[in-house]
Design a protein around this motif. Sequence first.
Motif, short mmCIF file in Angstrom:
data_model
loop_
_atom_site.label_atom_id
_atom_site.label_comp_id
_atom_site.label_asym_id
_atom_site.label_seq_id
_atom_site.Cartn_x
_atom_site.Cartn_y
_atom_site.Cartn_z
N GLN A 39 -0.48 9.04 2.93
CA GLN A 39 -0.04 7.91 3.74
C GLN A 39 -0.17 8.27 5.20
O GLN A 39 0.45 9.24 5.67
CB GLN A 39 1.39 7.51 3.42
N LYS A 43 0.01 2.81 7.87
CA LYS A 43 -0.87 2.36 6.79
C LYS A 43 -0.16 2.44 5.44
O LYS A 43 0.84 3.15 5.30
CB LYS A 43 -2.15 3.21 6.75
N GLU A 44 -0.69 1.72 4.47
CA GLU A 44 -0.12 1.78 3.13
C GLU A 44 -0.49 3.09 2.46
O GLU A 44 -1.49 3.73 2.77
CB GLU A 44 -0.65 0.59 2.30
N ARG A 45 0.33 3.45 1.52
CA ARG A 45 0.07 4.64 0.71
C ARG A 45 -1.22 4.43 -0.08
O ARG A 45 -1.44 3.36 -0.64
CB ARG A 45 1.24 4.91 -0.21
N GLU A 46 -2.04 5.46 -0.13
CA GLU A 46 -3.34 5.39 -0.80
C GLU A 46 -3.40 6.43 -1.92
O GLU A 46 -3.13 7.60 -1.68
CB GLU A 46 -4.47 5.65 0.21
N ILE A 48 -5.49 8.84 -4.02
CA ILE A 48 -6.78 9.44 -3.73
C ILE A 48 -7.37 10.24 -4.87
O ILE A 48 -8.59 10.43 -4.94
CB ILE A 48 -6.74 10.30 -2.45
N ALA A 61 -10.65 8.41 -5.24
CA ALA A 61 -10.90 7.22 -4.43
C ALA A 61 -12.26 7.36 -3.75
O ALA A 61 -12.70 8.48 -3.46
CB ALA A 61 -9.81 7.04 -3.38
N SER A 63 -12.98 6.90 -0.82
CA SER A 63 -12.83 7.47 0.52
C SER A 63 -12.91 8.99 0.53
O SER A 63 -13.15 9.60 1.58
CB SER A 63 -11.51 7.01 1.14
#
Length: 124
Positions: A39, A43-46, A48, A61, A63
């Motif tokens: 996070q 920004k929102e938690r991602e 991964i 993810a 990214s």
Amino acid sequence: QLQLVESGGGLVQTGGSLRLSCAASGFTLDYYAITWFRQAPGKEREKISCISGNGGSTNYADSVKGRFTGSRDNDKSTAYLQMNNLKPEDTAVYYCATDLHYYCSGSVGSNDYWGQGTQVTVSS
């Protein structure tokens, strides 16, 4: 008491590498998938990455795909996230978590088990 403890964060330059650790205490990590989240401020938690209980299955993810690699050493009750070719946009607090499922269920939520987080900062 089930606990997860992350470590290994820090400050690194663009293109550098870090390896995060997620150590389990109070329970045996062997049977449980570990999911990594991050996070960034504002920004929102991602989500991964996730690694299954025996390490046989991983997912990432887009990214981080090709740059980050999840692994685990169940003898040490520890999961790892190797992060290579780091970019400034990777700057975030990184968390590991488990919902006590063997496979990556995609359903880890706030009521499951989370570590306290470790800060990763990538300078440009």
